[in-house]
Design a protein around this motif. Sequence first.
Motif, short mmCIF file in Angstrom:
data_model
loop_
_atom_site.label_atom_id
_atom_site.label_comp_id
_atom_site.label_asym_id
_atom_site.label_seq_id
_atom_site.Cartn_x
_atom_site.Cartn_y
_atom_site.Cartn_z
N ALA A 169 2.67 -3.68 4.85
CA ALA A 169 1.28 -3.46 5.55
C ALA A 169 1.36 -3.15 6.86
N GLY A 170 0.58 -2.30 7.31
CA GLY A 170 0.07 -2.15 8.58
C GLY A 170 1.08 -1.83 9.73
N VAL A 210 -4.94 -1.27 4.99
CA VAL A 210 -4.10 -1.61 3.87
C VAL A 210 -5.08 -0.91 2.70
N LEU A 211 -4.60 -0.35 1.41
CA LEU A 211 -4.78 0.03 0.28
C LEU A 211 -5.91 1.44 0.52
N SER A 222 0.32 3.35 11.07
CA SER A 222 -1.03 3.42 11.61
C SER A 222 -1.30 3.67 13.01
N MET A 235 -14.76 13.87 -10.65
CA MET A 235 -14.45 14.22 -11.89
C MET A 235 -15.32 13.80 -12.91
N LEU A 278 -7.45 5.19 11.05
CA LEU A 278 -7.01 3.44 11.21
C LEU A 278 -6.24 3.08 9.97
N ARG A 279 -6.22 4.01 8.91
CA ARG A 279 -5.18 3.69 7.89
C ARG A 279 -5.31 2.36 7.39
N ASN A 284 -5.07 4.59 0.91
CA ASN A 284 -5.02 5.57 -0.09
C ASN A 284 -5.50 5.23 -1.40
N VAL A 285 -5.57 3.94 -2.02
CA VAL A 285 -5.91 3.70 -3.12
C VAL A 285 -7.52 3.89 -3.40
N TYR A 340 -1.54 10.10 -3.51
CA TYR A 340 -1.80 11.14 -2.68
C TYR A 340 -0.61 10.79 -1.36
N SER A 394 -8.63 20.41 -12.30
CA SER A 394 -7.95 19.72 -11.27
C SER A 394 -6.39 20.32 -11.42
N THR A 432 0.86 10.83 2.00
CA THR A 432 0.72 10.67 3.59
C THR A 432 2.29 10.65 4.29
N ASN A 433 2.15 11.04 5.37
CA ASN A 433 3.54 10.96 6.24
C ASN A 433 3.90 9.51 6.37
N ARG A 434 3.18 8.68 5.97
CA ARG A 434 3.37 7.22 6.15
C ARG A 434 4.43 6.65 5.22
N ILE A 472 1.38 3.03 -4.60
CA ILE A 472 0.78 3.27 -5.68
C ILE A 472 0.01 4.60 -5.87
N SER A 473 -0.52 5.09 -4.59
CA SER A 473 -1.42 6.16 -4.75
C SER A 473 -0.58 7.53 -4.82
N ALA A 518 0.71 -1.10 0.04
CA ALA A 518 -0.05 -0.01 -0.05
C ALA A 518 0.95 1.19 -0.19
N GLY A 519 0.41 2.36 -0.30
CA GLY A 519 0.92 3.60 -0.22
C GLY A 519 1.71 3.97 -1.30
#
Lengths: 325, 289
Positions: free
Chosen positions: A17-18, B113-114, A21, B127, B110-111, B116-117, A8, A316, A10-12, A5-6, A2-3
């Motif tokens: 995974a996991g 897994v996935l 948080s 959009m 709680l953040r 942010n996706v 956006y 955007s 974050t400070n993570r 791909i996005s 995770a994290g």
Amino acid sequence: MAGTISPYKTNRRSAPAGSGSAGRGAGGRERSGLGQKVRRNLSAHGFLFGALVCFGFFTWYPMVREVVMSFQKTKRGRTTWVGFDNLRRIFDDPDFWHAWRNTFLFTLLALVLGFALPFFVAVLLNELRHAKAYLRILVYLPVMMPPVAAVLLFKYFYNPDYGLFNDILRTLHLPTSAWLNSPDTAMVSVVIAATWMNMGGATLIYLAALQGIPGELYEAADLDGAGLLRKLWHVTIPQTRLILSLLLLLQIVATMQVFVEPFLLTGGNGPQNSTMTVVYLVYEYAFDLGGNNYGVASALGLVMLVVLAGFSALYSRLSRNSDND
Amino acid sequence: MRTIVPQTQLNRPLGKAVYWTVLTVVVVVFTLVFIGPLYWLVTGGLKSTQEVIQSPPTLFPSEIHWGTYATAWRELKIGRLLFNTVYYAFGALAFQLVFDVAAAYSLSKLRPVLGNVILGMMLATLMIPSAVLIVPQYLTVLDLPLLHLNLISTPWAIWLPTVANAFNIFLLKRFFDSIPQDLLAAAAIDGASPLRTLRSIVLPMSKPILGVVSIFAVVNVWKDFLWPMLVQPNPADQTLNIGIRSLATGVPQNVIIAALAIASAPTILFFLVFQRSIMSGLTSGGLKG
């Protein structure tokens, strides 16, 4: 996983995974058991569940289906692939070009009125030292009315025989108008009603932007001997430029989806199809003509999506710039 | 606060005269333009059928017909329509508050897994112009995939799609992000479950944003037109917007005008009561809405 791909941030850190948080907060418990991680994620996803189901059913799945249906035809419950037939059909329909022309006309008129007028009103209200709260409430009142009330109200005002507008014109010895009943004036009439109904929102947003302009800028302009118009041009407009351009794009995207006002005022198409818009055409293909041409309606929706995507992309980009400021 | 016109200019006699003239003109014009139509609506409902279509119009009803409002209430079944609209609006509000707050809390604190996706996929839907999806959404409601339920003519068709509101989740998440993680960590040490933390720490701190989200949830359902028209074909289930329009044919004009006045009253009163929070909500969140 995770994290990474996005887009956006974050400070993570891109930790496995996991491990970030909730565990991070709980006082540096670096290693928690696999079972605990799974449990924590299960409860986090449990909180997401309701929203995810709704997004899945009512937004994500329809998005995919919109594209698929554009290339399909459904007749008596049987679905067949028809390739680009739906697109060909809408391009061959003279109403398609009609609807786009009307929609662009509406957008253009709505921008002249619905974009410029709220800005003018906001600048004016910002200059006044009294009755501000009262005037702000007034401008926003119509936004709170149910559309059917606002629109039918205008329908009475537009009546050529006993409507208020022609009464006023007669009192002033001016020529009266057929308003909604003539193809030449129908669209303008729709835009006037739509502007009255909706200008409150934009006015308040502009007003907030104007109040954020630092007073020293005006002071400096005064020292340089600038007049009213120069201050407006060289201080006010540049200072609110970003919000102006954002709202401009938002309004283009919103006005190109106009449906309620022409639908209620003129039954959708108006005299000689003069107020038929693209969304009305989608509605007509899908729900109105009894044909249930969902495929054709979807294809038209897709064309609209492509046209509006250009504006959205621009929006955007601009809004990302505004976040950086 | 300094604006285009400096205070010194306003203190001069000429400046004062110009300012007060402009102010008077603005107040009069705005009152005429924005209250005038509402006045016409309310008094129109009190006029007789002939007087309402009389040209030139009368400023005051020559004879007050209270009965028109009663007739409108009865014939256009306003009570029923009003009840439906309130039912849909507050049902939608309840679902949005429960599901969107839970989702925003999960994504912010709680953040998973996935997470942010998922947030990205939600924001991407902002959009998509809503009009584009109306056809596939309608077909989805007609036959819900996997479950094969038909939601047409049920309140679910209005309630559930309103939950898929990326803007709400984004607003709420941004607000939750500003709540210090230490507070939540302290609660966790005390053994509070995530749900307990949400209820006793996060929600009490989030009243302003919950107010904004609530107001817009209610107003959006109140103002919606095309969607309720499609998914509530049964006259007894319709909202004010749809019901008045479909029942308005063949009814005398003063009765319809009275009906419109009744239909406008709740949201206008609601606005006058909550105008402070509505205005602040607009300027904080309205830009991207």
